[in-house]
Design a protein around this motif. Structure first.
Motif, PDB file in Angstrom:
ATOM      1  N   GLN A 410      -0.740  -6.541  -1.146  1.00 57.35           N
ATOM      2  CA  GLN A 410      -1.219  -7.497  -0.146  1.00 57.35           C
ATOM      3  C   GLN A 410      -0.076  -7.964   0.752  1.00 57.35           C
ATOM      4  OE1 GLN A 410      -3.180 -10.704  -2.203  1.00 57.35           O
ATOM      5  NE2 GLN A 410      -4.770  -9.383  -3.085  1.00 57.35           N
ATOM      6  N   VAL A 411       1.055  -8.260   0.132  1.00 53.46           N
ATOM      7  CA  VAL A 411       2.212  -8.736   0.906  1.00 53.46           C
ATOM      8  C   VAL A 411       2.729  -7.635   1.825  1.00 53.46           C
ATOM      9  CG1 VAL A 411       4.592  -9.600   0.768  1.00 53.46           C
ATOM     10  CG2 VAL A 411       2.867 -10.404  -0.867  1.00 53.46           C
ATOM     11  N   TYR A 412       2.830  -6.420   1.294  1.00 57.35           N
ATOM     12  CA  TYR A 412       3.317  -5.314   2.132  1.00 57.35           C
ATOM     13  C   TYR A 412       2.380  -5.064   3.312  1.00 57.35           C
ATOM     14  CZ  TYR A 412       4.785  -0.736   3.718  1.00 57.35           C
ATOM     15  OH  TYR A 412       5.205   0.304   4.505  1.00 57.35           O
ATOM     16  N   SER A 413       1.081  -5.158   3.056  1.00 58.31           N
ATOM     17  CA  SER A 413       0.098  -4.938   4.115  1.00 58.31           C
ATOM     18  C   SER A 413       0.265  -5.950   5.249  1.00 58.31           C
ATOM     19  CB  SER A 413      -1.309  -5.031   3.534  1.00 58.31           C
ATOM     20  OG  SER A 413      -2.279  -4.855   4.533  1.00 58.31           O
ATOM     21  N   ASP A 414       0.627  -7.184   4.908  1.00 55.64           N
ATOM     22  CA  ASP A 414       0.774  -8.245   5.909  1.00 55.64           C
ATOM     23  C   ASP A 414       2.141  -8.219   6.605  1.00 55.64           C
ATOM     24  OD1 ASP A 414      -1.759  -9.172   5.382  1.00 55.64           O
ATOM     25  OD2 ASP A 414      -1.095 -10.672   3.916  1.00 55.64           O
ATOM     26  N   TYR A 415       3.149  -7.653   5.931  1.00 57.21           N
ATOM     27  CA  TYR A 415       4.520  -7.717   6.460  1.00 57.21           C
ATOM     28  C   TYR A 415       5.218  -6.352   6.363  1.00 57.21           C
ATOM     29  CZ  TYR A 415       3.879 -12.766   6.304  1.00 57.21           C
ATOM     30  OH  TYR A 415       3.419 -14.040   6.496  1.00 57.21           O
ATOM     31  N   LYS A 416       4.599  -5.336   6.931  1.00 60.33           N
ATOM     32  CA  LYS A 416       5.124  -3.978   6.796  1.00 60.33           C
ATOM     33  C   LYS A 416       6.510  -3.797   7.410  1.00 60.33           C
ATOM     34  CE  LYS A 416       0.689  -1.553   6.496  1.00 60.33           C
ATOM     35  NZ  LYS A 416      -0.228  -0.593   7.134  1.00 60.33           N
ATOM     36  N   ASN A 417       6.822  -4.563   8.434  1.00 62.14           N
ATOM     37  CA  ASN A 417       8.088  -4.375   9.155  1.00 62.14           C
ATOM     38  C   ASN A 417       9.088  -5.503   8.919  1.00 62.14           C
ATOM     39  OD1 ASN A 417       7.209  -1.932  10.465  1.00 62.14           O
ATOM     40  ND2 ASN A 417       5.925  -3.217  11.788  1.00 62.14           N
ATOM     41  N   ASP A 418       8.822  -6.341   7.922  1.00 63.85           N
ATOM     42  CA  ASP A 418       9.720  -7.454   7.618  1.00 63.85           C
ATOM     43  C   ASP A 418      10.393  -7.240   6.271  1.00 63.85           C
ATOM     44  OD1 ASP A 418       8.936  -8.573   9.946  1.00 63.85           O
ATOM     45  OD2 ASP A 418       7.672 -10.130   9.072  1.00 63.85           O
ATOM     46  N   ALA A 419      11.470  -7.987   6.050  1.00 62.47           N
ATOM     47  CA  ALA A 419      12.221  -7.867   4.789  1.00 62.47           C
ATOM     48  C   ALA A 419      11.340  -8.156   3.579  1.00 62.47           C
ATOM     49  CB  ALA A 419      13.416  -8.822   4.809  1.00 62.47           C
ATOM     50  N   ILE A 420      10.455  -9.150   3.718  1.00 63.50           N
ATOM     51  CA  ILE A 420       9.594  -9.506   2.581  1.00 63.50           C
ATOM     52  C   ILE A 420       8.603  -8.367   2.272  1.00 63.50           C
ATOM     53  CG2 ILE A 420       7.794 -10.689   3.937  1.00 63.50           C
ATOM     54  CD1 ILE A 420       7.727 -12.800   1.669  1.00 63.50           C
ATOM     55  N   GLY A 421       8.188  -7.649   3.315  1.00 65.56           N
ATOM     56  CA  GLY A 421       7.321  -6.491   3.117  1.00 65.56           C
ATOM     57  C   GLY A 421       8.053  -5.352   2.420  1.00 65.56           C
ATOM     58  N   PHE A 422       9.307  -5.136   2.817  1.00 65.08           N
ATOM     59  CA  PHE A 422      10.126  -4.109   2.159  1.00 65.08           C
ATOM     60  C   PHE A 422      10.342  -4.463   0.686  1.00 65.08           C
ATOM     61  CE2 PHE A 422      12.178  -3.643   6.562  1.00 65.08           C
ATOM     62  CZ  PHE A 422      11.225  -2.708   6.952  1.00 65.08           C
ATOM     63  N   ASP A 423      10.551  -5.760   0.438  1.00 64.41           N
ATOM     64  CA  ASP A 423      10.742  -6.226  -0.942  1.00 64.41           C
ATOM     65  C   ASP A 423       9.490  -5.942  -1.776  1.00 64.41           C
ATOM     66  OD1 ASP A 423      12.030  -7.380  -3.071  1.00 64.41           O
ATOM     67  OD2 ASP A 423      11.599  -9.450  -2.485  1.00 64.41           O
ATOM     68  N   ALA A 424       8.321  -6.207  -1.175  1.00 67.70           N
ATOM     69  CA  ALA A 424       7.050  -5.949  -1.869  1.00 67.70           C
ATOM     70  C   ALA A 424       6.882  -4.460  -2.163  1.00 67.70           C
ATOM     71  CB  ALA A 424       5.884  -6.452  -1.010  1.00 67.70           C
ATOM     72  N   LYS A 425       7.254  -3.638  -1.197  1.00 68.98           N
ATOM     73  CA  LYS A 425       7.167  -2.185  -1.379  1.00 68.98           C
ATOM     74  C   LYS A 425       8.080  -1.730  -2.516  1.00 68.98           C
ATOM     75  CE  LYS A 425       5.530   1.699   0.602  1.00 68.98           C
ATOM     76  NZ  LYS A 425       4.087   1.968   0.751  1.00 68.98           N
ATOM     77  N   PHE A 426       9.283  -2.296  -2.560  1.00 64.65           N
ATOM     78  CA  PHE A 426      10.230  -1.924  -3.619  1.00 64.65           C
ATOM     79  C   PHE A 426       9.700  -2.349  -4.992  1.00 64.65           C
ATOM     80  CE2 PHE A 426      13.942  -2.886  -6.314  1.00 64.65           C
ATOM     81  CZ  PHE A 426      14.482  -1.603  -6.386  1.00 64.65           C
ATOM     82  N   LYS A 427       9.132  -3.549  -5.065  1.00 69.72           N
ATOM     83  CA  LYS A 427       8.577  -4.027  -6.333  1.00 69.72           C
ATOM     84  C   LYS A 427       7.423  -3.130  -6.798  1.00 69.72           C
ATOM     85  CE  LYS A 427       9.839  -8.910  -5.639  1.00 69.72           C
ATOM     86  NZ  LYS A 427      10.532  -9.212  -6.898  1.00 69.72           N
ATOM     87  N   THR A 428       6.627  -2.657  -5.832  1.00 68.04           N
ATOM     88  CA  THR A 428       5.534  -1.725  -6.172  1.00 68.04           C
ATOM     89  C   THR A 428       6.102  -0.446  -6.779  1.00 68.04           C
ATOM     90  OG1 THR A 428       4.208  -2.583  -4.339  1.00 68.04           O
ATOM     91  CG2 THR A 428       3.558  -0.452  -5.240  1.00 68.04           C
ATOM     92  N   ALA A 429       7.129   0.085  -6.121  1.00 68.07           N
ATOM     93  CA  ALA A 429       7.765   1.313  -6.617  1.00 68.07           C
ATOM     94  C   ALA A 429       8.354   1.091  -8.007  1.00 68.07           C
ATOM     95  CB  ALA A 429       8.862   1.744  -5.644  1.00 68.07           C
ATOM     96  N   LYS A 430       8.947  -0.078  -8.215  1.00 71.16           N
ATOM     97  CA  LYS A 430       9.550  -0.385  -9.519  1.00 71.16           C
ATOM     98  C   LYS A 430       8.472  -0.447 -10.611  1.00 71.16           C
ATOM     99  CE  LYS A 430      13.693  -1.414 -11.253  1.00 71.16           C
ATOM    100  NZ  LYS A 430      14.407  -2.688 -11.122  1.00 71.16           N
ATOM    101  N   ALA A 431       7.314  -1.000 -10.265  1.00 70.92           N
ATOM    102  CA  ALA A 431       6.215  -1.090 -11.232  1.00 70.92           C
ATOM    103  C   ALA A 431       5.737   0.310 -11.635  1.00 70.92           C
ATOM    104  CB  ALA A 431       5.055  -1.900 -10.646  1.00 70.92           C
ATOM    105  N   TYR A 432       5.586   1.203 -10.655  1.00 74.57           N
ATOM    106  CA  TYR A 432       5.186   2.588 -10.960  1.00 74.57           C
ATOM    107  C   TYR A 432       6.255   3.284 -11.795  1.00 74.57           C
ATOM    108  CZ  TYR A 432       1.051   2.537  -7.972  1.00 74.57           C
ATOM    109  OH  TYR A 432      -0.190   2.275  -7.442  1.00 74.57           O
TER     110      TYR A 432
END
Length: 602
Positions: A410-432
């Motif tokens: 949800q966070v990445y979807s809302d902030y794809k081009n911001d640092a917080i969105g990148f952080d969310a994407k990284f956390k998703t990758a870490k979970a997988y």
């Protein structure tokens, strides 16, 4: 008749263009010969050009060519010709002085300089132009006399303090240098920034600190004779900041704040600078001062920043002791009680939820606090997004992986081009990655390699390399799966279980060497949390011995152990030095340099 006249004009114009073209060719050829140190050839070409083109670069290049070939008489003739063309350009007389000195005609050189002094310009820029020429030729005594004359003649306009300071610096007369610079402040506080910039330049190569010490002494002497000078006090405060002596800088900041009625701004700014330089105690003192002195604009902000810096100080130790956690709990509860649970304290609530979940094992309380932030319509969208990330972290911590991934998404979807969105994407990758879905994790990580946020990009690259290296060595995923499981157990603070997983990796897969440095590094992190420091040091030493990608990071971790837990500053310095000398392109260089200076300062 008109036709003949037109032809004459036309052919004259063509001839003029041809002459211009030839002259331009001669000029470029002359410059090329000069750059190749073929001075005779340069002279041959540029003498032709000078007949019709007396521009400064042609003149300068021709003059230097004469000098290189010891043709001083030809040089003097050239200067005289140029003076006829540019009678107002007194800097040309310095060229004449230089040629006379080279001819060993000191008497004529002295006379030419005296004539220069007699015809002193009434314009500071013309004075500086002459001064720059004298400085270039290193005629320091004449230059000092010339600028001193300028300071007297034009004292109502300009002091020449910076120019004299540059001269004294070149002569290594540092007392006179700083005395001259301080004179500039007599002309107004507006010169303070220029003085600071000049000092910064002079301190750049001051490896032993001797120049800095001379500057300190001279500023303090000047303050004694001018106790009411705000500019001097500001300069001394600034010098202490350059020296990372935040305690002294704080004392002077208090004095300046009171003197100028600044309502706490200077002290608040200093607290923030101290905090950014890891000087947490000074920052805490400054924020407390602003909280206790109610008559200032920064009291409420200081209450928020105080809690943040307390958390930052505790977390800088890598592990939190029980008394640290209880202290933080009280600090957050006090701040939130005084400031209230509202949109302005959302960031504090998020941080406190993090402490409740990860250090006090109060997951439900943390989730309630985060939900309040997320549901509050007045809270900024980015704060809500941050609350979702921390909520996801807590759910991941408790084993609810897919709910965590949903929130991160949800966070990445809302902030794809911001640092917080990148952080969310990284956390998703870490979970997988934790669950062993390495291909999907790597797909997510590869997207982040070009992230504008450097830290996230580096973390993504690191985890991506870990996956790639360990899947490329053989066809089985089992070693990496064991490591990822251990890493997840570490995240969940299940330290003994994580160690057991790590113990099996080299035993079951002795030929899987690419994972060894990661195994040793993770074991070191666990041993630090268990306060078994000797084992941590041994593990990091083994990680370094693998000579793989984690060497610089292992050295930084080793330094932290020596500095924070074992009180062995000398060994910590050795680790930081090795990072600075052997890994100058490391992402840890700036941090290593800052911490090295802090330890040396103590």
């Amino acid at each position: 008749m008109l036709n003949h006249k037109f032809k004459f004009v036309f052919f004259s114009f063509l001839l003029f263009l041809c002459v211009l073209k030839v002259s331009a060719q001669n000029k470029e050829l002359g410059y090329q010969f000069f750059s190749e140190q073929k001075y005779a050839e340069a002279i041959e070409e540029l003498e032709k050009v000078y007949k019709t083109n007396t521009e400064q670069r042609v003149y300068e290049t021709l003059l230097q060519s004469y000098i290189f070939l010891n043709k001083y008489n030809e040089g003097l003739k050239l200067v005289d010709k140029q003076l006829k063309n540019q009678a107002q350009n007194q800097a040309l007389s310095v060229d004449k002085i230089h040629l006379l000195v080279l001819k060993n005609d000191s008497k004529s050189a002295e006379k030419t300089f005296k004539d220069l002094i007699k015809n002193f310009p009434d314009n500071q820029f013309k004075v500086i132009e002459v001064g720059n020429k004298l400085l270039a030729y290193k005629y320091y005594n004449w230059l000092e006399e010339y600028y001193t004359k300028g300071a007297k003649e034009l004292k109502e306009i300009y002091s020449f303090s910076f120019e004299l300071a540059e001269l004294y610096f070149a002569q290594q007369k540092y007392d006179m240098m700083i005395t001259s610079l301080l004179t500039a402040l007599n002309y107004g506080d507006d010169y303070l920034e220029a003085v600071q910039n000049t000092i910064s330049t002079y301190l750049y190569d001051d490896s032993d600190g001797s120049i800095k010490q001379i500057i300190f002494v001279n500023i303090q002497k000047k303050i004694q004779s001018h106790p009411n000078s705000t500019a001097l006090l500001e300069l001394l405060t600034w010098m202490h900041l350059q020296d990372l002596n935040f305690n002294r800088a704080y004392d002077y900041a208090i004095a300046l704040d009171k003197r100028n009625g600044e309502q706490g701004k200077r002290i608040f700014d200093l607290a923030n600078v101290a905090r950014n330089n890891l000087q947490f105690d000074v920052a805490i003192t400054a924020y407390n001062y602003l909280i206790e002195n109610k008559d200032n604009f920064y009291q409420r902000l200081s209450k928020i920043e105080l809690v943040k810096v307390l958390k930052q100080k505790v977390e800088s130790k890598n592990i939190l002791q029980e008394n640290d956690i209880l202290m933080l709990q009280k600090a957050y509860e006090k701040a939130l009680k005084e400031l209230g649970l509202n949109d302005q304290t959302a960031e504090l609530q998020i941080d406190y939820a993090n402490i409740l979940a990860f250090y006090l094992k109060k997951n439900n309380d943390a989730l309630v606090l985060l939900d309040d932030v997320i549901k509050n319509a007045k809270v900024k969208p980015q704060d809500k997004a941050q609350a979702k990330l921390i909520k996801g972290d807590i759910l991941l911590f408790t084993g609810d992986v897919w709910e965590a991934v949903l929130l991160y998404g949800q966070v990445y979807s809302d902030y794809k081009n911001d640092a917080i969105g990148f952080d969310a994407k990284f956390k998703t990758a870490k979970a997988y990655y934790y669950t062993g879905d390495f291909k999907w994790a790597k797909t997510q990580l590869d997207v982040l390699k070009g992230a504008t946020h450097k830290l996230i990009a580096n973390d993504a690259i690191g985890l991506s390399i870990l996956i790639s290296d360990n899947l490329a060595t053989d066809t089985i995923e089992e070693p990496l799966k064991l490591f990822a499981e251990a890493d997840y157990l570490f995240y969940q603070k299940m330290y003994m279980e994580a160690l057991e997983k790590l113990r099996w990796i080299p035993l079951q897969f002795p030929n899987h060497s690419t994972l060894l440095d990661d195994v040793f590094y993770l074991k070191a992190k666990i041993y630090v949390y268990l306060q078994i420091y000797n084992e941590a040091i041994e593990s990091l030493t083994n990680a370094i011995a693998q000579d793989d990608l984690l060497v610089d990071e292992s050295l930084m971790f080793l330094a932290e152990i020596y500095s924070n837990y074992l009180n062995q500053a000398d060994k910590a310095l050795e680790c930081y030095e090795k990072v600075l000398t052997d890994f100058d392109d490391s992402v840890f260089v700036n941090e290593a340099r800052t911490k090295y200076r802090l330890i040396r300062g103590k």
